[in-house]
Structure formats: structure tokens, C-alpha cells
Write an enzyme that holds these catalytic residues in place. Structure first.
Site, PDB file in Angstrom:
ATOM      1  N   ASP A  45       7.616  -3.758 -64.110  1.00 29.91           N
ATOM      2  CA  ASP A  45       6.683  -2.759 -64.602  1.00 29.91           C
ATOM      3  C   ASP A  45       6.064  -1.898 -63.517  1.00 29.91           C
ATOM      4  OD1 ASP A  45       7.132  -3.330 -67.276  1.00 29.91           O
ATOM      5  OD2 ASP A  45       5.568  -4.838 -67.370  1.00 29.91           O
ATOM      6  N   TYR A  72       4.381  -3.277 -74.304  1.00 30.55           N
ATOM      7  CA  TYR A  72       3.452  -4.340 -73.981  1.00 30.55           C
ATOM      8  C   TYR A  72       2.130  -3.849 -73.456  1.00 30.55           C
ATOM      9  CZ  TYR A  72       5.185  -8.906 -74.799  1.00 30.55           C
ATOM     10  OH  TYR A  72       5.522 -10.057 -75.426  1.00 30.55           O
TER      11      TYR A  72
HETATM   12 CU   LIG Z   1       6.579 -11.337 -74.382  1.00 33.07          CU
END
Ligand SMILES: [Cu+2]
Ligand SMILES: [Ca+2]
Ligand SMILES: [Ca+2]
Ligand SMILES: [Ca+2]
Ligand SMILES: [Ca+2]
Ligand SMILES: [Cu+2]
Lengths: 646, 646
Positions: free
Chosen positions: A304, A389
Site C-alpha cells: 500500500d 480497505y
Molecule cells: Cu482482509
């Protein structure tokens, strides 16, 4: 509210201001000698600014300034440029200074990475994703008109089973080609081949209902109206912390904070009772490795940081993301643009009464008394939304001198279209949706400076020794005793996931406490992680920080981070390979850094719909005093309660 | 506030009322045919009531009542008597019923323990400790007048280096003798020998300053005056839970609670959306194994259940132990007395806004929206003060259907007098005080009933498989895949501390969710524990529950608890040996119980003075839905927040 005695010293760690960023952009435009296209509309064959961030000054210089009466370090920016419009396309990193009015730039690429950074390693610009989408829409999908007619669009939880592999390696977007097409378990050379198979009725089409605009099952719209208000915390006499610029004071604590475009939240110069405990604590990376029987899913290894954990800081919503009464702080960043943006409410700072005692004892044995202290702590939070996320990042400061770093995962899972042997890779969570198995691994840099920069790493644990009871030799006692070990090399201090780690590991100072013990701060990790990828994998070195639950290395100015944003798109030739930091140097009486990895396995299940919950998906670590103070410093808290019958 | 539809059904799990206890005592006095002395002044050679508690009715009978329209089970008491005044002194356990007006008593000792319980296994009465103190004061210490003159008294953190081993095995207290005396590293036959060595100047005397009445360094008196008030939580519209008798309702949750004299807090019939998830969740035991070079320290293996985790429930202090706004509940118990006592504010129940999101997602990718839910949970708490230590016991009910059990340790450490090679066993924490190394191990019984009583135990985890990329066969992918295993015997389901445990372990129902997966609840353990004692130890079987992080057994009415209060004083002949529960029975499609052990290693350090803090000394486990619901049930919460730009 505590008094803040910082006279702008913490600004040495401050993020760039919008004004500074304006100056850096202007300087680059005027001094690089090449035209710069705004990255929001650049072609791969253009030159553009990828991002600009604060260049963190060297620690020696900062310490000289903070502790030694030295000059304030020159304020500089780091500017990362994509040079697509060059004979040898590449990514170049410049240090630009001095701020606020730059007069020089220095190419630091080779110094940092041992060579130039090839262009293909660059994190993909948002505009290039759009260019790829345009290519698909205008060039690719029209070659399968009958097939596409029945198809729909989806997101995160709405996979439709169509995946297209685009070779966009050419800087000339007209040269982009489709390498492969996947539909519902079958691979095709291109869309035309898929179309022909479809027209001939040779493929099984899974009709996925078009998702309604509100997302249907994937919507987070509450299914019940608001009712009685949930409990809310109040600061009856106002906040008990102060924030000035990037400096926070709370009781005996003080620290500086910042937000790195790539790695997210970071704290510097963390002090308790005026004494520095840590020079830096920062998020380094969040990694997810996925399994699936769909091509996108099976090749997903999200790093990320390469997308930008700081850049994707989400605006925090009052009353849900943080308490109503929290202080919300904006951040400013410049990425994929020539102008800076404001991240509204990207950080929140608040005191939280955790509703339980930090310590207490009730006595009615020899005498009657009660002493206790409520556990009320300061929390600094940001939440990064990285596509699907959301990671909730907390740093927590307790009244006993302990610091906690915690990360909680929420948001949408990533999913695959369910087909064939999909259930080998996860659970079915909706009609056509496979919740794909994956890991979450998080890396932190923890530059503790315990009683000065020179520390050693010590392990304490317990072992049983067999003893005869001195008063009754026929009686055997299995007696616990303390085991002690100095871990004196980097190799000894690198703990792979499957290895047994001593239960107490602490950074030890050169100095001793009143009772003759080395003053220390202990690292206690909460993690449910396992193996990241097999070490034989050709891409393992790119994420080799995730090999270790804990690795302690000698601090180096040349090893500022455990990974690189260039590792994502070329993991086979990692630009930074953390494993190389561990070269068995001695680590006694040195400036040390702990690299902590924490994480968990995520096998998505029906309750991840619509969103993963934070309960149980929360990991992190604690830094706890260990013989550092002469007694528990919380005894000096103003919140203590004591009463006795006498 | 939620509606409570329980019509007194939960009273089947309720603790005895004071009126019921009066009746049981009266019945015992009139019907046992022997004189009963009040245990608060009994001699070892007397008969007395040790304690009276609720006799938990058999599960089959309760389920028949709750679910099958059967009759309410007969309400009974368990009465434990010490028969010192008998030819064959022993401990006898009677079931007395029916309440409220008993007409029968049944000796259940042999049925429960396979034999009579010898008298020496009885937990020591408080009065016997007083009798021992009296013996020392009147018989022992006067034999060393010169030595004692310089000696002082101490407690917990004030060891003075004098320890006396008293043989009080005789029921005739005039027959008690001193077996051995220890002073400052040396052993003596008796006080007279110590006196003579002292008079002859042959022993080194460590002059310990008399502790001032306020305990000096060990006092919890705040060192700073109160200042600004800490944040406090308010329920603006009142509490959102209801408590009726021993029954609690909070949103979709309901459960019954009770407090066992020995094992402490226990919950029964825990339901979510009306469906039972667990029949019982209860604390079983708290164990500490100590090391030291002092005889008392090195032989300490505290099994707190034998002292009474419930009996020593501490009154909870508003604003410190629990929030001001919590509901405080009294308990009643009868132990070592013929009259019941009230434990004021022994339980608290409150909703806590944890200040962070239970779930959230912020989207600005394809469309702009935000959805989230604050993490506000119901907490039930008690705190047991067992001599020096205070254990904070929490059960937490989350809005997503998860339950957490958490225990935090605080209070005073146990210490030894520092002498000789004491530092092999801990850290010095004050002038003469050695903080002795020890373990904390906690055992819970978790009788999950997931979708009915018949469950199986399933393990999920991740493994890597090597795959060729279908679109590019020269490229190898290390692909995560889901591994599944049914653990079909008790032996397979017993995980020793050093063993590798699958990362997902869940109780699976016979039924499936909407997506075809077995409905389940997962057990996720947070623990820092290691080996409890070597298995070769002659007392290991007495604490053999601590061998296992997790052990799942077939539920048996004859295996209600993992240990016995009689194990403390005769660990070499354990009255209950948990290891015997694990006899490789099959556990598929059976009523199963999970026994969870959690804990940590405690090496006391200076910051444990005056009290151990809860931060970092907090362990427990989570019960989380795993494909149990069709989607996250928190979507039905009234607290959800959703907004969009549309
Ligand atoms: Cu996950
Ligand atoms: Ca190194
Ligand atoms: Ca350091
Ligand atoms: Ca069995
Ligand atoms: Ca069960
Ligand atoms: Cu302890």
C-alpha cells in the site's frame, strides 16, 4: 492543558506547508530544464511531478539542533519526478532546498538506490488507470459487442468474472495491447476470441444482475433507523492536551507528528518527563498477499505504500471515526499534481477514558484502603482508505509511560468472481462473490532512543531449573528462574515468524535505575501473522521485512525505510530489500532501530459483508518501560484516587 | 432500552438469595446430626460449613425447561462441609434441596471425585491463618527474644527475610510445630537455633526500616493533587441496556449472569437475535507459579480458585474501576460463616463507546459515500482481589455478534526478601525487595452451542501452493490457498503451548448459512503464555489445564470445571485432573466445550511499584461469527451512519 515549552523546535519534523510546495513546484518548473506536464493529465511519455514531500533531515543534525544547541537543519523537500520524455525514461528523486525559497536541487537517486530507477518501476498514476480504462472502452470492448452487451460493471464485492490483461509497458499508449482475457474460468487470447466463442454458444455465461446504484447487499446503509443515542465522552473542563503546529503535549508526554505521502503517520522526538524515549515511530508498509482462481486475485500483492498510505488519508467523521470532542487536524500533500491538496480532518487527537483502571488495589486484609487510577490515554489517529480497505492507525500514550501502536482493518474486502474450484481460495459470501483468502502484514519502524542514542538489545525470559527444597531435600521443585541474554548481532536480533522469541525483549540504556538495573523499554508485539510468502519466491526480497516479527538493526541514515514505493511494480528487482539491512553487524551500544511486523490472516466470511469489522482484526505493539523509571510514573498523575478507613 | 422478554427463565442460573442461604444453613444445622461450629471461629477439629453456592442444574434439564417447555429444574444448593470432628476427618459436599425450603440432602462427594476428599486437601480457613499467626506470636517468636526485638513486620512489598515453616497438619493445634526457619538465606531448625546464632553474632542481620503506616514507596497515595477532570462518558438518553434480576438485554444480545464463590463470574444462555450461541462462559482458574531463592517464594503456586475468585470480588469504585454511569450490582455469598454476606457493587454493567469505528469505509473512487458504525459495546465486569493481586474480568458484547473475554492483572506483586543470588529470580525493585518472576495463567470454560448443541470443530488456515500463471506459464506464483480440517478427536483438539495452532478454529453447526457454508463461531486467543510447569513435575496434573492454549472436549455433566479447590493443598493427588478429560473421544457432532488458557510471563520491574499496571498485562479471547450470519449483523444497528453526495 499542559504547558508547551517547545519553541517551534518540532517544526524540524513538520510536513511541507502549501506555500513551501508552491515554491518547490515553481523551482522545479524553472530549473529542471525540461517541460513538466501536470501529472493529473500526463501521458506515460511526459515528464511530471509524481509527488513532493518533506525531506527528513539527518538525525545527527537534528539532535545537534535539539540537544546540542546547533543550528536549525536546512529545510528541504524531496521531489520525485517521472521522466517519460527522455531518451532513458526513469524516475528521479531530487532534494530541493533551502526552503522556503529553493536555490538548489540534488539528484539523490543513485545515492539512495545504488543506481537509477527504471521507469517501469514507477507507481502507476491515476491518469494512467484512466487511460487504460479508456483503451478498454474504446479499443478492446468494442471487439466483443455481443458479449459485452450482457455484461455489467462491478466493484469490490461485485465481480462479474471478466478480467483483461493489458500490456501497457509502451510509453506510447497507442501501442498498448491486450495480452490475455479471462472470463468465468477460461482464458482467451483477446476479446475477439471471447466474442466468437460467445456467439457460437461455446461459453457458459453467468448472468450477474446489475448492481443497483446503492450497491444492494454491499451497501452500508443502515437497515434500522436511529434510536437512542450511544454513550458519548465529554471533557468537562476542556481538553487536557495541547497541540501547537505539529507538536503535542499531554501530561508528561510530548511528541511531534507528521504525515508522509507514502508511509502515512509518523511521530518524532517522543518524550516522557522531558526525556526522549523514541526518535521516530512510523508506519512503513501494509502488505496483502491474495489467493484466488481468478488471474487478478492470484497475482495481487498489495504494497500500500506504493499507492500512498498518507496520500489516501481519509477525512475522519466526527462521532464514528473519532469521538465528537476530538481535535481534527488537516494535512497538505502534493501528489500527481502541480498543486497541493488539503486532506481535511486527516488526523484526530483526543484523550480517551478507556473505562477501566490503569491500576488499582483494594485491601481489606491487614488494613482497609483503596488506590486506583483510571486508564485515560491520549490517542492520535489517522485512517487510510486504500481502495477497498480502510486501515485505522492509532498511537496511544498511556499515563504509565507506555506507548501503543495499533492498526485495525476495516472497509471492503477484495473479492473474486466465484467459479470452478474457487472455494479452495476462500468462502462464498454472495451469489457470485468469492471472499478470497489473504494476509495483512504491517511494518513499523521504531527508533527507540532509551536514555540516549546508544542502546543494546536484551532478552529476558523464564526457564525451569530443578531444585531440591532446602527444607526437605526429598521434595523436588521445578523452579522458574530468569534467563538473560544480550542479543549482540543483527542476525541474533532478527526473529522469523516461526521462530521462538524471548518473551521480554528490550532496548537497554547505558545507564541504570536506582536499583542497579539497566534502564530499558520493552517491545511487546500483538500479532496473528504467519509466513508472508515462501522465501524461495522470486519476489520475496521485495517484502523481506515481513519475514520477521521483529528485527533490530543498527540505525543508518541510508536505511530510512524498510521498503520502497518502487517494489510494487518490480518486486523481482527490489529497489530496497530489507533483508540486506541484516548483515550481522554488532548491535551493542549502538543507535538501534526495531522493525516490527504485525498482522493477521484474513479468510473472508459472510460477516465481512458489507464491511470487515475491526473487532479481532486489530494488531500492534507496545513499548513499555522496563526498569526505566525508579517506580511507576503514573503515581504522579493528577487523576489518582486513594482512600482509607483511617 | 431493549425489551426483556425473559419471564424469569434466567433465574434458573441465579446465585442463591440470602433467604435461600438462611434456609440451607438452618436445614444443615437441623439435619446433619452433628454440631456445626461457625467457620469463622472453628478449630481444625470442628465441623463447619465451608461455603454454600448454587448447585447448577444439569444442562439437559435446563434446556428442556428453556427450549422444550419442560418443568423448571428443581432449585438446589451445594453445601461444602469440613468434618474435622469425626473419626475420619474429611470434606463432604452435599446437594441440598429443594429450595427455598429444603427437605433433602445428598452426599455427592464420591460421585463427583471418585472417592472421599481427605481433610488435608481443604482450602485453609481464614481462622486457621489467624490460629497460625497466634501460634507464631505466642509459641514461636518468644523463643528468639533477642532476634525478634530487631525484626519488623511487612507485607507484599515489605519482605523482611524471616520465613517460618509451620507443620499444622495436626487437628490439635497444641500439636503444631515449627519444621524449619529461614532468615536471610540461611535455614535453621527452629527459632531457638536462630536466636542462638544471632546472640553469638554468627548471622548477618539486614536491618529493614520499619515501614511507615502509609506503606512509604508501596503506597498508592497520589503524588500530585487532582487537577483538570479526565474525560467522562455520558448516556445522553439513558442506558441502552436493561437488567432484570440476573438477566441482561443489550440490542440483539441477552444473557444471564452469576458469581460462583470459587470460580467467579459466569455467564449462561448467551443469545444473539434470540438464538443461543453459548450455554456457558465462565472463569475457571487463575494460576501463578513463582520462582525465588526464598522458601515461601519458591514454593508458591497460587491456584486462586481455592481461595475463591468470586468470594473475593472487590467492591467496584465508581469512575475508576468502572465508569460513573455504570450499573453496579451486589452479590451475596456464604463462605466460612453461617450467615451470608453482601458483596457491594461486585459487578458492573455498562455500555462503553470505545472511541473507534466498529467498521467504516470512505469512498471517493467511483462514487462518493461514507458508511460507518461506532464501536459501542456492552461490558460486564468484576474485579477479584486475591491477596496482593487484582484481576479485572471483562466480558464484552459487540454489535457484530462477537464476544470478548478479557482479564487484566493489577494490584501488588508478590515479592521476596532480596539476598544472595536473588537476582537469578527477578529484578530488584526496592531496597530489600526482589520482584520475583512468575507466570499468570487463566482458564476459561466456553460451552459454545452454535446452531444447537451438536457441533464439530473445524480448523481453517492458509498454505502456499506453487502455480504457473495461466496467462504466462514461465511465471511461478506462490498462491495462498485455504486449508480445511475437521478436528475429530479430543487429542487432535488439544493444543499444547508450544504447538502450532491453525489460525482459524471454529465450532461448526450442523446447519449452513445462505451461501452453503457451515455456520460457525471462531475462537481467537490473545495470550503471551508459555509452559506452565514441566510435565514431569509431580504436581503438574493438578494444573494440567494450563498445558493447553485450547482444548476442546465432549461436554460432560461430570466435568463441570477444569480444576478443583482441593488441588491447591494437595497438588500431588489432584482431586480433578483436567488431563483426564482428554481421552481421545470423538468430537464430531457432539456437545462440545472449549477450555481456553491465556496468560503471560511477569518479570516484575521497578514500574510494578507500587502496583502492576493493566497496560500490556491484558489477555483473553474472542468468539467471532464465522459464516454464522448471512452478513454482518451490525448492519441492523440503530447507530449506523451513511451519507453520500447523491
Ligand atoms: Cu482482509
Ligand atoms: Ca545492518
Ligand atoms: Ca535508536
Ligand atoms: Ca473426554
Ligand atoms: Ca457446547
Ligand atoms: Cu504478576
Amino acid at each position: 492543558e499542559q504547558e508547551d515549552t517547545d519553541n517551534g523546535q518540532s517544526l524540524v519534523f513538520a510536513d511541507l506547508t502549501p506555500e513551501e510546495m508552491v515554491q518547490v513546484v515553481r523551482y522545479l518548473q524553472e530549473n529542471l530544464g525540461v517541460p513538466l506536464v501536470d501529472a493529473s493529465r500526463a501521458l506515460p511519455s511526459d515528464n511530471c511531478i509524481s509527488y513532493i514531500d518533506m525531506q527528513v533531515p539527518a538525525k545527527a543534525e537534528v539532535l545537534q539542533f535539539l540537544d546540542g544547541g546547533g543550528a536549525r537543519p536546512t529545510r528541504e523537500a524531496l521531489a520525485v519526478l517521472y521522466f517519460g520524455n527522455q531518451p532513458d525514461p526513469n524516475v528521479t528523486e531530487y532534494v530541493v532546498g533551502p526552503l522556503p525559497t529553493p536555490t538548489y536541487h540534488r539528484d539523490v537517486t543513485v545515492q539512495k538506490y545504488g543506481g537509477k530507477v527504471p521507469y517501469h518501476r514507477r507507481p502507476t498514476l491515476a491518469v494512467e488507470y484512466k487511460q487504460i480504462a479508456g483503451f478498454l472502452r474504446s479499443q478492446v470492448f468494442p471487439t466483443a459487442p455481443s458479449f459485452m452487451h450482457q455484461n455489467v460493471s462491478g466493484f469490490f464485492l461485485h465481480p462479474v468474472g471478466l478480467e483483461v490483461l493489458v500490456d501497457h509497458s509502451s510509453l506510447d499508449i497507442s501501442q498498448w495491447v491486450v495480452s490475455r482475457v479471462f472470463y468465468n474460468g477460461q482464458y482467451y487470447r483477446d476479446m475477439a476470441q471471447l466474442e466468437s466463442a460467445y456467439v457460437q454458444g461455446r461459453i457458459s455465461v453467468e448472468k450477474v444482475k446489475k448492481a443497483p446504484r446503492d450497491g444492494d447487499f454491499s451497501s452500508m446503509k443502515p437497515r434500522a433507523p436511529p434510536a437512542t443515542m450511544f454513550p458519548v465522552q465529554y471533557e468537562l473542563q476542556g481538553p487536557r492536551y495541547s497541540i501547537r503546529n505539529n507538536h503535542v503535549v499531554f501530561q508528561a508526554w510530548s511528541f511531534a507528528f507528521g504525515m508522509s505521502v507514502n508511509t502515512g503517520m509518523r511521530l518524532f522526538d517522543i518524550r516522557y518527563q522531558g526525556e526522549r524515549i523514541a526518535y521516530e515511530i512510523s508506519v512503513q508498509e501494509a502488505l496483502s498477499v491474495y489467493g484466488s482462481n481468478c488471474p487478478g486475485g492470484m497475482s495481487t500483492r498489495y504494497m500500500d505504500g506504493s499507492f500512498g498510505i498518507g496520500r489516501f488519508s481519509s477525512p475522519l467523521v466526527r462521532g464514528v471515526d473519532c469521538p465528537y470532542s476530538a481535535t481534527y487536524v488537516d494535512v497538505h500533500y502534493l501528489a500527481q499534481s502541480q498543486v497541493s491538496r488539503i486532506g481535511k480532518n486527516a488526523l484526530c487527537i483526543f484523550e480517551q477514558n478507556l473505562g477501566s483502571p490503569l491500576r488499582r488495589h483494594y485491601s481489606n486484609l491487614q488494613s482497609f484502603y483503596y488506590g486506583g487510577l483510571v486508564n485515560s490515554a491520549l490517542i492520535v489517529r489517522s485512517i487510510a482508505t486504500l481502495g477497498n480497505y480502510d486501515y485505522v492507525w492509532d498511537f496511544i500514550f498511556y499515563q504509565n509511560g507506555a506507548i501503543e501502536a495499533k492498526v485495525q482493518a476495516t472497509g471492503y474486502m477484495s473479492s473474486s468472481f466465484l467459479h470452478g474450484d474457487g472455494l479452495r481460495y476462500g468462502n462464498r459470501v454472495w451469489e457470485h462473490t468469492l471472499g478470497t483468502i489473504h494476509t495483512h502484514s504491517i511494518n513499523y519502524k521504531v527508533d527507540l532512543d532509551v536514555g540516549g542514542v546508544k542502546n543494546s538489545l536484551v532478552a529476558h525470559d523464564m526457564a525451569f531449573e530443578m531444585a531440591r527444597a532446602p527444607w526437605s531435600p526429598e521434595q523436588q521443585i521445578e523452579r522458574p528462574r530468569l534467563t538473560k541474554k544480550v542479543l549482540d548481532t543483527e542476525d541474533q536480533a532478527a526473529f522469523r515468524h516461526q521462530s521462538k522469541m524471548p518473551r521480554y525483549i528490550y532496548f537497554a540504556a547505558n545507564s541504570k535505575n536506582k536499583w542497579g538495573h539497566q534502564r530499558g523499554y520493552r517491545i511487546q508485539i500483538v500479532s496473528f501473522a504467519g509466513e508472508h510468502v515462501p522465501e524461495t519466491s522470486s519476489m520475496e526480497r521485495a517484502i523481506s521485512w515481513a519475514r520477521y516479527k521483529l528485527a533490530v538493526t543498527r540505525r543508518k541514515e541510508e536505511e530510512p525505510t524498510s521498503t520502497s514505493i518502487y517494489n510494487q511494480n518490480d518486486p523481482w528487482t527490489p529497489t530496497v530489500a530489507f533483508a540486506d539491512f541484516i548483515n550481522n553487524e554488532t548491535i551493542t551500544n549502538e543507535d538501534l532501530v526495531a522493525w516490527v511486523t504485525t498482522g493477521f490472516l484474513h479468510i473472508p466470511h459472510s460477516e465481512d459483508i458489507p464491511n470487515t469489522v475491526t473487532v479481532g482484526n486489530s494488531v500492534g505493539f507496545l513499548l513499555r518501560p522496563y526498569n526505566y523509571y525508579d517506580l511507576d510514573p503514573s503515581i504522579y498523575s493528577h487523576d489518582g484516587v486513594f482512600f482509607t478507613s483511617e
